[in-house]
Structures are given as structure tokens and as C-alpha cells.
Design an enzyme around this catalytic site. Structure first.
Site, short mmCIF file in Angstrom:
data_model
loop_
_atom_site.label_atom_id
_atom_site.label_comp_id
_atom_site.label_asym_id
_atom_site.label_seq_id
_atom_site.Cartn_x
_atom_site.Cartn_y
_atom_site.Cartn_z
N TRP A 100 -17.65 -48.78 -5.90
CA TRP A 100 -18.23 -50.10 -5.68
C TRP A 100 -17.14 -51.15 -5.49
O TRP A 100 -17.25 -52.02 -4.62
CB TRP A 100 -19.19 -50.48 -6.81
N ASP A 171 -18.21 -57.98 -10.71
CA ASP A 171 -19.46 -57.28 -10.42
C ASP A 171 -19.89 -56.62 -11.73
O ASP A 171 -19.26 -55.67 -12.19
CB ASP A 171 -19.20 -56.24 -9.32
N LYS A 195 -30.63 -52.19 -13.08
CA LYS A 195 -30.18 -51.31 -14.17
C LYS A 195 -30.62 -51.88 -15.52
O LYS A 195 -31.47 -51.31 -16.20
CB LYS A 195 -28.68 -51.09 -14.11
N1 PMP Z 1 -22.03 -52.49 -7.92
C1 PMP Z 1 -22.29 -51.57 -8.88
C2 PMP Z 1 -21.42 -51.52 -10.09
C3 PMP Z 1 -23.35 -50.69 -8.72
O1 PMP Z 1 -23.61 -49.77 -9.66
C4 PMP Z 1 -24.16 -50.78 -7.56
C5 PMP Z 1 -25.36 -49.89 -7.34
N2 PMP Z 1 -25.49 -48.78 -8.04
C6 PMP Z 1 -23.84 -51.73 -6.59
C7 PMP Z 1 -22.79 -52.58 -6.82
C8 PMP Z 1 -24.64 -51.85 -5.33
O2 PMP Z 1 -25.85 -52.42 -5.61
P1 PMP Z 1 -27.01 -52.60 -4.53
O3 PMP Z 1 -27.53 -51.24 -4.21
O4 PMP Z 1 -28.00 -53.45 -5.28
O5 PMP Z 1 -26.45 -53.29 -3.36
#
Ligand code: PMP
Length: 360
Positions: A100, A171, A195
């Protein structure tokens, strides 16, 4: 029967929240209409939006210096919106601790010169960088962290020191509301809801109001933080239902005792599960050996063979434990245990792991 749901997100929600939704999805508090049917500009919805924001600030301890907005597009949109609003061709430091943060870094390249301040990719992200391994640039516009690495199962339990005066962005999609942290350390925090906060469809972005003076002008209206702050997230139709569910989840969090109680439960769950893993380290092989780096939200381990892993997942599934397969990019087992996963669920899973080990 309700399963023990270890999905990594969208994830398990408190049963009491689902029950309230069952009622209020048909009719909201004597209004004669569903929450799904009311206008986002109604006084009822504006009250819901403001209560959600206030409760979020109260639970996490944000002062009046901060504002929160509710947007669609997931945390992935924030990977781009953050640099689009603040980078402006300059340098920002990214601490890369998993897929991520890599994706966030990639988006930043469209808007400036992100610098990799540290990365543990050559160790498959199985630990976090040590403080002394992080090399900040001379004058970065901001520093970007990912607080919990959902895929690799690492989490910052203590954030590294950062240079004075440089805004820190984070994030927190996969560990927001799971523990206490010092909100003052951060100038911008974003978190997809699916989450710990609620369902997919809404992302919460909390930023220091003073940061806005640094935001780029002349951006497309919907992609500018200013638009959404100035309009209290009502410039266009926000994800009404998802915001409402977040409100119910926050009310639940407050009812059970707020962050202190949530953190206590999460610590207990981590102690139980890592306890079993460390009891049988040659059988349940933690992928994150560095204990200080271990996530309390996503616990990853391998087993002696892929066949055994497949058998483990199959038998766990038929015993009512759902969602234990590791991310497709890393394999193995991943136990995602967000706030709504009860301690009892982890106790039961640990017992299953004991029994499985005896039989196999
Ligand atoms: N950042 C983290 C730490 C994540 O775990 C996730 C999704 N699992 C995301 C970003 C991406 O999120 P989204 O699918 O809502 O764009």
C-alpha cells in the site's frame, strides 16, 4: 449460524450494529423513510454527518485544529489526492513498508518527486525499518507512513522520530481506532472505513486546518480538499449509508469503553494468537520474526508445507472460521482481527490451532 469472520476488509462488524441497521434500514427513527431514501441535504442527514465527525474526533482525541471529511474512492484515491493537493512538484518522503505504501509512492510521482526514505522490500516487508535506517530528505514537504501493513502483518507500535516542523501524513486504513496514538503527531490521516470503521464506500480524511493554506489552487473541484472542507463533505452526494454505518460503529466503540477498552481487547487477542504461534514456531511460522514489528490487526504465518496450509484453511472453514487465506501476493495464512472480532473468536481459533497441530 454466524461465522468467525477473519476477512481482511471489508470485515466483520459488531452484531449489535448489524441489528440496528436491520431496523433502521427500513425506517430511520420514526421518520417514515429509510436512511437510504432521505436527502443528503436533509437536516436529519446533516445531523448524522456531524455526529459521526464529532464522535470520531472525540474517540481519537483530535483537537479543534483538525477537520474530517468523508469521501468516496477508497484509500487508493487518497494515494493520489494527497500529493495532488500538497506536493506541487516538490519532494516528499515515503517510508515504504508494504504494497500500500508502494502504491501511495507511485501516485506521488505524478505530482512531484517522492523520495524513498526507507524500504524493507528486499526482506519482503517482513519487518519495519529501524529508526536509524530512515533517511529523510533535506526539506520534504511531508513524510508519509502506512501505520499497519495489512498484507504483510507489520504495524508501527511506536512511530519513528521525524524532523521538526515537517508535516507527517499517515494511511491508517487498517488500524484506525484500534489503539491510542498521539493525534498531534500527524497533520493528515486517511483511512478507508472497511476494516475498523464500517463498510466499504467511505474514506475518512482528517487534516489540520492550517495545512489548507499549503494546498494547491486550481485543481479539479472534486479533487481538492478545500472543496470538501468548505462544504462539510456535502459538495456532492456523499456515501450516505456508509457514513451512517460508521456512526453506528463509533457509537458501539464508545459504548464498550472507547479506545482504552478497544486497545485492551486488541492487546489480549494479539497476546493469545502470537502466544500459540510462538509456542510452535516450527509449525506456525510467523512471517514477522521481529516482535516489535508485529501487527495486532493482521497476523501472518506459514506452515511446514503448502498442502498443510490448504488443509488448515479447509478444516478451519468447515469449523466456522472464515477468511484465513493469506493475500494472494504472499500466500500462507492471515488472521485479520479488527475491533469487531471478539476475544472469544481468537480463543476459539487458538483452540482449533492446538487441535490441528495435534492431529497433523
Ligand atoms: N491502505 C491500506 C493500509 C489498506 O489495507 C488498503 C486496503 N486493504 C488500502 C490502502 C486500499 O484501500 P481501498 O481499497 O479502500 O482503496
Amino acid at each position: 449460524m454466524r461465522k468467525w469472520n477473519f476477512n481482511p476488509g471489508p470485515a466483520t462488524l459488531p452484531l449489535s450494529v448489524l441489528k440496528k441497521l436491520e431496523r433502521n434500514t427500513i425506517e430511520l427513527d420514526g421518520l417514515g423513510m429509510s436512511i437510504l431514501e432521505i436527502s443528503h441535504r436533509s437536516k436529519e442527514f446533516e445531523a448524522i454527518l456531524n455526529e459521526t465527525k464529532n464522535l470520531y474526533h472525540e474517540l481519537l482525541g483530535f483537537s479543534n485544529d483538525y477537520e474530517t471529511i468523508f469521501l468516496g474512492g477508497g484509500a487508493s484515491l487518497q494515494f493520489a489526492m494527497v500529493p495532488m493537493n500538497f506536493l506541487n512538484g516538490g519532494v516528499a518522503d515515503y517510508v515504504i513498508t508494504g504494497s500500500w505504501s508502494k502504491k501511495a509512492y507511485k501516485e506521488a510521482k505524478f505530482f512531484g518527486n517522492p523520495n524513498v526514505a526507507a524500504t524493507t522490500e528486499n526482506e519482503n516487508f517482513t519487518r519495519l525499518p529501524k529508526e536509524e535506517e530512515i533517511k529523510y530528505s533535506e526539506k520534504p514537504i511531508y513524510i508519509h507512513f502506512t501505520s499497519n501493513n495489512t498484507i504483510y502483518g507489520t504495524q508501527w507500535h511506536k512511530f519513528p522520530k521525524t524532523p521538526e516542523g515537517v508535516p507527517v501524513f499517515c494511511d491508517m486504513s487498517s488500524d484506525i481506532l484500534s489503539r491510542r496514538f498521539d493525534p498531534k503527531m500527524f497533520s493528515l490521516i486517511y483511512a478507508g472505513a472497511q476494516k475498523n470503521l464500517g463498510p466499504a464506500g467511505v474514506t475518512l480524511i482528517t487534516l489540520k486546518k492550517s495545512l489548507l493554506s499549503l494546498a494547491k489552487e486550481g485543481l479539479p473541484t472534486m479533487l481538492s480538499y478545500k472543496t470538501h472542507i468548505e462544504n462539510n463533505s456535502l459538495y456532492n452526494t456523499p456515501p450516505v449509508y456508509a457514513i451512517y454505518v460508521v456512526k453506528l460503529v463509533l457509537e458501539w466503540a464508545k459504548e464498550i469503553g472507547g479506545l482504552d477498552e478497544i486497545e485492551k481487547r486488541n492487546n489480549k487477542k494479539a497476546e493469545l494468537l502470537y502466544g500459540i504461534i510462538d509456542k510452535y514456531p516450527d509449525y506456525y511460522k510467523a512471517t514477522v520474526k521481529d516482535k516489535a514489528s508485529r501487527s495486532f490487526m493482521n497476523v501472518c504465518f506459514r506452515m511446514p508445507s503448502e498442502e498443510l496450509e490448504a488443509k488448515f484453511i479447509k478444516e478451519a472453514t468447515s469449523s466456522g472460521f472464515h477468511g484465513l487465506k493469506g493475500h494472494r501476493s504472499v500466500g500462507g495464512i492471515r488472521v485479520s482481527m479488527y475491533n469487531a472480532m471478539e476475544v472469544e473468536g481468537i480463543e476459539k481459533l487458538c483452540q482449533f490451532m492446538e487441535d490441528f497441530k495435534k492431529k497433523n
